[in-house]
Design an enzyme around this catalytic site. Sequence first.
Site, PDB file in Angstrom:
ATOM      1  CG  HIS A  72      -2.133  -0.827   1.095  1.00 32.20           C
ATOM      2  ND1 HIS A  72      -3.285  -0.615   1.815  1.00 32.20           N
ATOM      3  CD2 HIS A  72      -2.383  -1.874   0.284  1.00 32.20           C
ATOM      4  CE1 HIS A  72      -4.195  -1.515   1.465  1.00 32.20           C
ATOM      5  NE2 HIS A  72      -3.667  -2.300   0.552  1.00 32.20           N
ATOM      6  CE1 TYR A 202      -5.178   3.468   9.485  1.00 32.80           C
ATOM      7  CE2 TYR A 202      -5.657   3.168  11.814  1.00 32.80           C
ATOM      8  CZ  TYR A 202      -4.937   2.821  10.689  1.00 32.80           C
ATOM      9  OH  TYR A 202      -3.977   1.842  10.764  1.00 32.80           O
ATOM     10  N   PRO A 294      -4.057  -0.151  19.051  1.00 34.87           N
ATOM     11  CG  PRO A 294      -6.005  -1.269  18.453  1.00 34.87           C
ATOM     12  CD  PRO A 294      -5.299  -0.701  19.630  1.00 34.87           C
ATOM     13  CE  LYS A 298       4.012   2.875  13.368  1.00 33.55           C
ATOM     14  NZ  LYS A 298       3.896   2.265  12.039  1.00 33.55           N
ATOM     15  CE1 TYR A 386      -1.213   3.467   9.708  1.00 30.95           C
ATOM     16  CE2 TYR A 386      -0.345   2.728   7.586  1.00 30.95           C
ATOM     17  CZ  TYR A 386      -1.273   2.616   8.613  1.00 30.95           C
ATOM     18  OH  TYR A 386      -2.251   1.644   8.553  1.00 30.95           O
TER      19      TYR A 386
HETATM   20  C1  PHB Z   1      -5.991  -4.820  11.008  1.00 29.63           C
HETATM   21  O1  PHB Z   1      -6.106  -5.000   9.797  1.00 29.63           O
HETATM   22  O2  PHB Z   1      -6.290  -5.705  11.833  1.00 29.63           O
HETATM   23  C2  PHB Z   1      -5.504  -3.505  11.492  1.00 29.63           C
HETATM   24  C3  PHB Z   1      -5.044  -2.568  10.583  1.00 29.63           C
HETATM   25  C4  PHB Z   1      -4.604  -1.340  11.019  1.00 29.63           C
HETATM   26  C5  PHB Z   1      -4.631  -1.037  12.353  1.00 29.63           C
HETATM   27  C6  PHB Z   1      -5.073  -1.969  13.285  1.00 29.63           C
HETATM   28  C7  PHB Z   1      -5.520  -3.211  12.850  1.00 29.63           C
HETATM   29  O3  PHB Z   1      -4.216   0.188  12.773  1.00 29.63           O
END
Ligand code: PHB
Length: 395
Positions: A72, A202, A294, A298, A386
Site C-alpha cells: 500500500h 481510519y 492498535p 504498531k 505510519y
Molecule cells: C488490522 O487490519 O487488523 C488492522 C489494521 C490497522 C490497524 C489496526 C488493525 O491500525
Amino acid sequence: MKTQVAIIGAGPSGLLLGQLLQRQGIDNVILERRSGDYVLSRIRAGVLEQGMVDLLREAGVDERMDAEGLPHDGVELAFDNRRVRIDLAGLTGGKQVMVYGQTEVTRDLMEAREANGGKTRYEVDQVQPHDLETDRPYVTFVDKHGETHRLDCDYVAGCDGYHGVSRQSIPADRIKEFERVYPFGWLGLLSDTPPVADELIYARHERGFALCSMRSETRSRYYLQVPLEEKVEDWSDERFWEEFKRRVPEDVAAKLITGSSLEKSIAPLRSFVVEPMQYGRLFLVGDAAHIVPPTGAKGLNLAASDVNTLYRLMVKVYREGRTDLIPRYSETCLKRIWKAERFSWWMTSMLHKFSDEEDFGSRMQQAELDYVTGSEAGLTTIAENYVGLPYESLE
Ligand code: PHB
Ligand code: APR
C-alpha cells in the site's frame, strides 16, 4: 537439554527470532504454552512496515508474502463526512507498507522452522526461567505428559506476550512500568467480502471511531470503537454493519459490501512499557515488554524491531565475542518504542470519542485533524511514522 538461546513463546516475536538465529547457526529452542493450531487461530493485526518486511526476507520467509501480500502506497483519514488520503510513498521518498496478516506471517514462520529443523515444544506448562543473574541460566517446564524438563542455556528471550512469565520473573524493584488504559475497546469483524476501499480508512465520528482494513482482495477486517463493558454476544452481524455504516463517510457506507462474520472479538486498548527490557541474561521482546493501542498498527512492527536488535546483538556476541554490547539492548529498543508509543497514543487520542460531555476535547480533535491534514508538515508527520521510523543500531 541444552541450547544457546531459550525462547519463551511462539508468537511472531519468538518465531521470527528463532528463525533468524537458526539461519546464523545459533542454536535455540522455543517453548510455547499453547498448541500451534491455537496460536494460528488468533486473529491479530495486518500491516507490516518496510523494516519488518526486510527482516522477514532476511529470515527467508518472503515467498508467500510477496505473492499474496498487498503493498500500500497510501492510507486515509476520514472525518466530517470527508476523506483525506495520505500519500505515504510520496511523502516518505517511496516507502510503503505491506498488508499481510499476522496469522499468515506466523504460519510462514512455523513452516520455515519445521523445514529447517528448528526445535519448538508446544503445549508445555509451568515454564519458569531460573538463575537469570548468573552466567548459567536455565528454564524448567512440564510437557503435556506431565514430565518436568530442564533446558540449560546461555540467554533467555522472553517472547511470551503481555501475560507471559518472563516479565514476571524480574524482581519488582528492578523494573518500572508505565501504563495508560483507555476507556474503550475495539470490536473487530472479519468477513469474506471485498474491502470497501483500496486503502485503509481510519474514521473519526461523533458515535466513535471506525476502521476499514483488509486481509486480501476478498477478505475484509473492520473495527468499531465500543465501550469496555460491551459484550461481543450483544453484537449481531446486522448490528455491527448498521453501526459501521453510520460512522464512515456516506460514499463509503454506500459501497460497503456486508456479509456474515468469520470472527468477531473485542480487544481493550492500552499503552504499556516496562523499563528496562532486560534483567541479567533475560531479554524481553515484543508484547512482553510493551503494548500499544492498535490505532497506527504498531504492535507487531515493534515486536519485529526488538527482534532485529536482539538478533543482531546475539550474532555479535557469538561471532565477535561482543558481550560488552549486552547492556545496550534495552536502551536501543526503547528509543524506538517510545516514539511508536507516542504515535499510537496520539492517533488514538485524535480519532476516538472520549466522553459525551467533553465538548472542548472534541473541538480540539477536529482542529487537530483539520490542521494535520491541511499541512504538508502534518501529513509528513503521519506518513513517516505510519511507514515506520528507522531501526536503531546497537553501536
Ligand atoms: C488490522 O487490519 O487488523 C488492522 C489494521 C490497522 C490497524 C489496526 C488493525 O491500525
Ligand atoms: N509459557 C510459554 N508460552 C507462553 C507463556 C508462558 N508462560 N505465556 C504466553 N506464552 C505464549 C503465548 O501463548 C503466545 O503464543 O507466548 C506467545 C506470545 O505471543 P504474542 O502475544 O503474539 O506476542 P509477540 O510474539 O510479542 O507478538 C507481538 O504484536 O500485533 C501485536 O499483540 C500483537 O501478538 C502480537 C504482538
